[in-house]
Design an enzyme around this catalytic site. Sequence first.
Site, PDB file in Angstrom:
ATOM      1  N   HIS A  18      78.321  -4.883 -30.838  1.00 51.00           N
ATOM      2  CA  HIS A  18      76.979  -4.361 -30.296  1.00 51.00           C
ATOM      3  C   HIS A  18      76.894  -2.901 -30.362  1.00 51.00           C
ATOM      4  O   HIS A  18      75.879  -2.524 -30.664  1.00 51.00           O
ATOM      5  CB  HIS A  18      77.342  -4.693 -28.639  1.00 51.00           C
ATOM      6  CG  HIS A  18      77.571  -6.063 -28.373  1.00 51.00           C
ATOM      7  ND1 HIS A  18      78.483  -6.746 -27.630  1.00 51.00           N
ATOM      8  CD2 HIS A  18      76.780  -7.249 -28.673  1.00 51.00           C
ATOM      9  CE1 HIS A  18      78.549  -7.847 -27.320  1.00 51.00           C
ATOM     10  NE2 HIS A  18      77.428  -8.372 -28.212  1.00 51.00           N
ATOM     11  N   LYS A  42      76.192 -19.279 -18.951  1.00 50.03           N
ATOM     12  CA  LYS A  42      77.098 -19.047 -19.633  1.00 50.03           C
ATOM     13  C   LYS A  42      78.393 -18.747 -18.668  1.00 50.03           C
ATOM     14  O   LYS A  42      79.567 -18.666 -19.411  1.00 50.03           O
ATOM     15  CB  LYS A  42      76.896 -17.815 -20.437  1.00 50.03           C
ATOM     16  CG  LYS A  42      76.845 -18.033 -21.989  1.00 50.03           C
ATOM     17  CD  LYS A  42      76.350 -16.947 -22.987  1.00 50.03           C
ATOM     18  CE  LYS A  42      77.075 -16.908 -24.191  1.00 50.03           C
ATOM     19  NZ  LYS A  42      77.045 -15.788 -24.925  1.00 50.03           N
ATOM     20  N   ARG A  91      75.407 -12.080 -37.111  1.00 53.90           N
ATOM     21  CA  ARG A  91      76.620 -11.745 -37.715  1.00 53.90           C
ATOM     22  C   ARG A  91      77.010 -12.660 -38.992  1.00 53.90           C
ATOM     23  O   ARG A  91      77.446 -12.194 -40.107  1.00 53.90           O
ATOM     24  CB  ARG A  91      77.802 -12.179 -36.550  1.00 53.90           C
ATOM     25  CG  ARG A  91      77.884 -11.169 -35.431  1.00 53.90           C
ATOM     26  CD  ARG A  91      78.657 -11.704 -34.389  1.00 53.90           C
ATOM     27  NE  ARG A  91      77.910 -12.989 -33.874  1.00 53.90           N
ATOM     28  CZ  ARG A  91      78.363 -13.890 -33.074  1.00 53.90           C
ATOM     29  NH1 ARG A  91      79.804 -13.625 -32.620  1.00 53.90           N
ATOM     30  NH2 ARG A  91      77.811 -15.044 -32.757  1.00 53.90           N
ATOM     31  N   SER A 129      82.460 -12.094 -28.162  1.00 52.46           N
ATOM     32  CA  SER A 129      83.155 -11.758 -26.799  1.00 52.46           C
ATOM     33  C   SER A 129      83.946 -12.963 -26.433  1.00 52.46           C
ATOM     34  O   SER A 129      85.057 -12.592 -25.821  1.00 52.46           O
ATOM     35  CB  SER A 129      82.035 -11.530 -25.923  1.00 52.46           C
ATOM     36  OG  SER A 129      81.236 -10.458 -26.166  1.00 52.46           O
TER      37      SER A 129
HETATM   38  N1  COA Z   1      78.843  -7.995 -33.140  1.00 50.64           N
HETATM   39  C1  COA Z   1      79.674  -8.777 -32.536  1.00 50.64           C
HETATM   40  N2  COA Z   1      79.573  -9.718 -31.922  1.00 50.64           N
HETATM   41  C2  COA Z   1      78.085  -9.993 -31.561  1.00 50.64           C
HETATM   42  C3  COA Z   1      77.187  -9.022 -31.713  1.00 50.64           C
HETATM   43  C4  COA Z   1      77.500  -7.790 -32.706  1.00 50.64           C
HETATM   44  N3  COA Z   1      76.671  -7.121 -33.151  1.00 50.64           N
HETATM   45  N4  COA Z   1      76.084  -9.446 -31.442  1.00 50.64           N
HETATM   46  C5  COA Z   1      76.239 -10.496 -30.564  1.00 50.64           C
HETATM   47  N5  COA Z   1      77.671 -10.710 -30.677  1.00 50.64           N
HETATM   48  C6  COA Z   1      78.356 -11.830 -29.904  1.00 50.64           C
HETATM   49  C7  COA Z   1      78.365 -11.604 -28.455  1.00 50.64           C
HETATM   50  O1  COA Z   1      79.571 -11.226 -28.063  1.00 50.64           O
HETATM   51  C8  COA Z   1      78.455 -13.261 -28.072  1.00 50.64           C
HETATM   52  O2  COA Z   1      79.703 -13.717 -27.977  1.00 50.64           O
HETATM   53  P1  COA Z   1      80.012 -15.009 -27.105  1.00 50.64           P
HETATM   54  O3  COA Z   1      78.980 -15.999 -27.275  1.00 50.64           O
HETATM   55  O4  COA Z   1      81.434 -15.345 -27.388  1.00 50.64           O
HETATM   56  O5  COA Z   1      80.167 -14.660 -25.640  1.00 50.64           O
HETATM   57  C9  COA Z   1      77.509 -13.926 -29.376  1.00 50.64           C
HETATM   58  O6  COA Z   1      77.464 -12.960 -30.244  1.00 50.64           O
HETATM   59  C10 COA Z   1      76.172 -14.212 -28.892  1.00 50.64           C
HETATM   60  O7  COA Z   1      75.972 -13.235 -27.922  1.00 50.64           O
HETATM   61  P2  COA Z   1      74.626 -12.685 -27.424  1.00 50.64           P
HETATM   62  O8  COA Z   1      73.716 -12.063 -28.557  1.00 50.64           O
HETATM   63  O9  COA Z   1      74.690 -12.114 -26.139  1.00 50.64           O
HETATM   64  O10 COA Z   1      73.689 -14.122 -26.988  1.00 50.64           O
HETATM   65  P3  COA Z   1      73.515 -14.838 -26.018  1.00 50.64           P
HETATM   66  O11 COA Z   1      73.329 -16.165 -26.403  1.00 50.64           O
HETATM   67  O12 COA Z   1      74.590 -14.679 -25.120  1.00 50.64           O
HETATM   68  O13 COA Z   1      72.167 -14.249 -25.307  1.00 50.64           O
HETATM   69  C11 COA Z   1      69.784 -14.497 -24.614  1.00 50.64           C
HETATM   70  C12 COA Z   1      70.956 -14.989 -25.575  1.00 50.64           C
HETATM   71  C13 COA Z   1      70.419 -13.763 -23.372  1.00 50.64           C
HETATM   72  C14 COA Z   1      69.044 -13.120 -25.682  1.00 50.64           C
HETATM   73  C15 COA Z   1      69.021 -15.621 -24.459  1.00 50.64           C
HETATM   74  O14 COA Z   1      69.675 -16.575 -23.646  1.00 50.64           O
HETATM   75  C16 COA Z   1      67.719 -15.365 -23.697  1.00 50.64           C
HETATM   76  O15 COA Z   1      66.892 -14.691 -24.006  1.00 50.64           O
HETATM   77  N6  COA Z   1      67.706 -15.726 -22.301  1.00 50.64           N
HETATM   78  C17 COA Z   1      66.700 -15.521 -21.214  1.00 50.64           C
HETATM   79  C18 COA Z   1      65.980 -16.789 -21.113  1.00 50.64           C
HETATM   80  C19 COA Z   1      64.873 -17.146 -21.957  1.00 50.64           C
HETATM   81  O16 COA Z   1      63.806 -16.307 -21.969  1.00 50.64           O
HETATM   82  N7  COA Z   1      65.321 -18.234 -22.687  1.00 50.64           N
HETATM   83  C20 COA Z   1      64.166 -18.692 -23.714  1.00 50.64           C
HETATM   84  C21 COA Z   1      64.420 -17.906 -24.848  1.00 50.64           C
HETATM   85  S1  COA Z   1      64.696 -19.046 -26.369  1.00 50.64           S
END
Ligand code: COA
Length: 159
Positions: A18, A42, A91, A129
């Site tokens: 990140h 989550k 990724r 993560s």
């Molecule tokens: N390098 C390494 N790992 C990375 C990374 C990077 N640059 N970017 C993301 N990751 C990993 C994270 O650690 C995470 O790992 P995990 O799943 O083991 O915890 C994974 O990739 C995905 O993480 P993240 O990018 O945080 O996505 P998310 O799925 O947790 O979050 C939201 C997505 C929060 C943006 C999305 O659910 C959202 O917008 N929620 C709000 C509700 C909404 O509007 N919903 C409708 C939208 S369609």
Amino acid sequence: MKRIAIYPGTFDPVTYGHIDLIKRGASLFDRFIIAVAHSYDKKPLFSVEERVEMLKTVTGTMSGVEVDDFGGLLVNYVKGQGARVIVRGLRVISDFEFEFQMALTNRNLVPDIETVFMMTNESYSYFSSRIIKETVKLGAEVDKFVPPQVMEKLKEKLR
Ligand code: COA
């Protein structure tokens, strides 16, 4: 007009993957807002306050970077900030399908919001993560993946 980007995620916890993306993203925008999603579905290990705090610690000296949290729909948060750009990291190819669904859903909800994808640095493209949490729980050091302050917090929670 200021160029504002919203970089949303769960950040449970923030990793070097990140941070690499935040550094590169912030250089492209006037304001780069890291938006920590509550993501209660989550069942995050860290509370939203803890996730925000860790991000503030590790991005403290980065110019133009802000940290905030949000609940509810991402597009509502983006509009509320007066922004039009969502930044997401890619990724591996398997990220694409979910990101594609999210980007198109968000575009359907608010057509003038664009999602911009950035490639994660190849050194960080294979971990997440969840993998880091599992590794720490089983006793390994993960200082290649997370900053020392985050490693300490992980140890406090998981051991
Ligand atoms: N390098 C390494 N790992 C990375 C990374 C990077 N640059 N970017 C993301 N990751 C990993 C994270 O650690 C995470 O790992 P995990 O799943 O083991 O915890 C994974 O990739 C995905 O993480 P993240 O990018 O945080 O996505 P998310 O799925 O947790 O979050 C939201 C997505 C929060 C943006 C999305 O659910 C959202 O917008 N929620 C709000 C509700 C909404 O509007 N919903 C409708 C939208 S369609």
